[in-house]
Enzyme design. Structure first.
Site, mmCIF file in Angstrom:
data_model
loop_
_atom_site.group_PDB
_atom_site.id
_atom_site.type_symbol
_atom_site.label_atom_id
_atom_site.label_comp_id
_atom_site.label_asym_id
_atom_site.label_seq_id
_atom_site.Cartn_x
_atom_site.Cartn_y
_atom_site.Cartn_z
ATOM 1 N N GLN A 178 53.530 31.194 44.068
ATOM 2 C CA GLN A 178 54.637 31.457 45.003
ATOM 3 C C GLN A 178 55.632 32.480 44.463
ATOM 4 O O GLN A 178 56.342 33.115 45.240
ATOM 5 C CB GLN A 178 55.384 30.150 45.323
ATOM 6 C CG GLN A 178 54.558 29.132 46.098
ATOM 7 C CD GLN A 178 54.366 29.507 47.568
ATOM 8 O OE1 GLN A 178 55.062 30.343 48.140
ATOM 9 N NE2 GLN A 178 53.394 28.868 48.213
ATOM 10 N N THR A 236 29.841 38.846 42.176
ATOM 11 C CA THR A 236 30.184 40.221 42.570
ATOM 12 C C THR A 236 31.637 40.270 43.029
ATOM 13 O O THR A 236 32.047 39.464 43.863
ATOM 14 C CB THR A 236 29.250 40.663 43.723
ATOM 15 O OG1 THR A 236 27.905 40.554 43.254
ATOM 16 C CG2 THR A 236 29.547 42.074 44.173
ATOM 17 N N CYS A 319 48.663 22.270 52.140
ATOM 18 C CA CYS A 319 47.468 21.470 51.970
ATOM 19 C C CYS A 319 47.685 20.018 52.343
ATOM 20 O O CYS A 319 46.755 19.332 52.699
ATOM 21 C CB CYS A 319 46.986 21.549 50.534
ATOM 22 S SG CYS A 319 47.199 23.164 49.869
HETATM 23 C C1 LIG Z 1 51.955 26.903 44.140
HETATM 24 C C2 LIG Z 1 50.597 27.109 44.692
HETATM 25 N N1 LIG Z 1 49.536 27.071 43.869
HETATM 26 C C3 LIG Z 1 48.291 27.269 44.310
HETATM 27 C C4 LIG Z 1 48.035 27.525 45.633
HETATM 28 C C5 LIG Z 1 46.620 27.740 46.073
HETATM 29 O O1 LIG Z 1 46.395 29.108 46.305
HETATM 30 P P1 LIG Z 1 45.149 29.579 47.188
HETATM 31 O O2 LIG Z 1 45.481 29.224 48.609
HETATM 32 O O3 LIG Z 1 45.091 31.068 46.991
HETATM 33 O O4 LIG Z 1 43.949 28.878 46.676
HETATM 34 C C6 LIG Z 1 49.100 27.557 46.544
HETATM 35 C C7 LIG Z 1 48.847 27.770 47.997
HETATM 36 O O5 LIG Z 1 49.313 27.012 48.836
HETATM 37 C C8 LIG Z 1 50.415 27.359 46.063
HETATM 38 O O6 LIG Z 1 51.470 27.388 46.865
#
Ligand SMILES: Cc1ncc(COP(=O)(O)O)c(C=O)c1O
Length: 393
Positions: A178, A236, A319
């Protein structure tokens, strides 16, 4: 009207990014490992992008390993370093407010027999540096602390954490997904050994990121195959994605403009709506993060009504927004279940305007007031330990 205030979840790809990527789909589509001209062109783009990333962090290009995004970078940093350095001990340290990509990697290691310490945070979301010092033992291999928290925006003092880890001779990983390009990061000055970044949070394409790995650190590959990426990550390389990510890093970030809008929004919500609370720290926070608890309101309801008005926000991290469990971050800063459930995260970008923020707050005022009228939850309503309310007769 469509207003996107969920830039912590993901961002719109910038026009410049899409333009930069296009030639790498149909013109320069070679495999960066191929020896012919097509391959050479792809390799040039790959190495040029690597330099751009390295420059941003004061790192060296060979210390940058491109990945499929933040989640993979976190996993590679944590499991990769722990597996390769098992001989140093069996203890690892993180915090209670990490992104699920970090927490899940720690959980797996715990299930494999590693000892894990989860550091507490205070009411603003900061870890205590003395707690960290005390937690590190002879057996500690790695400390992983998020830089800018994805839910409440709190920025940890990674320079101090880096110093402690260096003194105690343990590896320091930070999830900077972030904060990358929003905060100045100098991996040398801050003694950072591993750092995760992701493209889609900064107007780059999805599915691409990198892990910075200080040279000399032993790391075990998680994806086996060819010797790509300095023999650290097989597969790749996603050249269009990597080129787009590099372009995104080079764009004007307009950080002051975003920060001003953030503070304007916080201030306006606090003055125009009663019974609200800002989560996280007022100043040591991500430039684009506004996280507010609205008392006597259900966050999911608020989100849906805002969505009906064309406004996109989030109730927790991207998530976990499918789940009804209160956010682990809001719980860790001491919010009660009912207050955690009434929390909304607004995350801004340089494409948002004051007009959009004003429109959002006008909508918010009405929705919050209506929801509060409908809700049986009022001042004085009691909750049981699970956050279910009851009335005393
Ligand atoms: C602090 C943090 N770490 C990791 C991620 C994961 O990143 P990515 O969506 O590129 O896998 C996120 C995404 O929400 C995030 O906010």
């Amino acid at each position: 009207m469509k207003i996107y205030l969920d830039n912590g979840a993901t961002t719109k790809a910038a026009d410049e990014v899409v333009r930069a990527m296009l030639p790498y789909f149909k013109k320069y589509y070679g495999n960066a490992s191929s020896l012919h001209d097509f391959g050479v062109k792809a390799k040039e783009a790959l190495e040029n992008s690597r330099k751009i990333m390295a420059r941003e962090l004061n790192a060296e290009p060979k210390e940058i390993v491109f990945t499929s995004g933040g989640s993979e970078s976190d996993n590679l940093a944590i499991k990769g370093v722990v597996y390769a350095n098992k001989n140093k001990g069996n203890h690892i340290i993180t915090t209670k407010i990490e992104h699920p990509a970090v927490l899940a990697a720690f959980r797996e290691l715990f299930l494999e027999g590693f000892k894990v310490t989860y550091l507490d945070v205070d009411k603003k979301g900061f870890i205590n540096l003395d707690d960290l010092k005390k937690a590190i033992t002879q057996d500690t291999i790695l400390v992983s602390v998020i830089h800018g928290n994805n839910e409440i925006g709190t920025l940890q003092d990674i320079e101090q954490i880096g110093k402690i880890c260096k003194e105690k001779k343990v590896y320091f990983h930070t999830d900077a997904v972030q904060s990358f390009t929003k905060e100045k990061i100098d991996v040398k000055k801050m003694n950072i050994d591993l750092l995760s970044a992701s493209s889609h949070k900064i107007h780059g394409p999805k599915g691409v990121g990198f892990l910075y790995i200080r040279k000399g650190i032993n790391i075990r590959k998680l994806i086996s195959g060819g010797k790509h990426e300095n023999n650290t990550r097989a597969g790749t390389e996603n050249i269009p994605g990597i080129v787009g990510f590099a372009k995104a890093v080079q764009l004007d970030k307009k950080l002051n403009q975003i920060k001003k809008l953030r503070d304007y929004m916080i201030n306006k919500i606090e003055t125009e709506i009663k019974d609200v609370k800002l989560n996280g720290d007022r100043t040591k926070r991500l430039v684009n993060n506004v996280n507010i608890s609205f008392k006597y309101v259900e966050g999911e309801g608020l989100l849906m009504y805002l969505n009906d008005k064309g406004i996109a926000v989030s109730t927790g991290s991207a998530c976990s927004s499918q789940s009804l469990e209160p956010s682990h971050v809001l719980t860790a800063i001491g919010l009660k279940h009912e207050d955690a459930h009434g929390s909304i995260r607004f995350t801004l970008s340089k494409y948002n305007t004051k007009k959009e923020v004003d429109y959002t707050i006008r909508g918010l005022k009405k929705i919050v007031s209506n929801l509060r009228k409908m809700s049986p939850w009022k001042k004085g309503t009691k909750f049981d330990h699970k956050g279910v309310y009851y009335h005393e007769h």
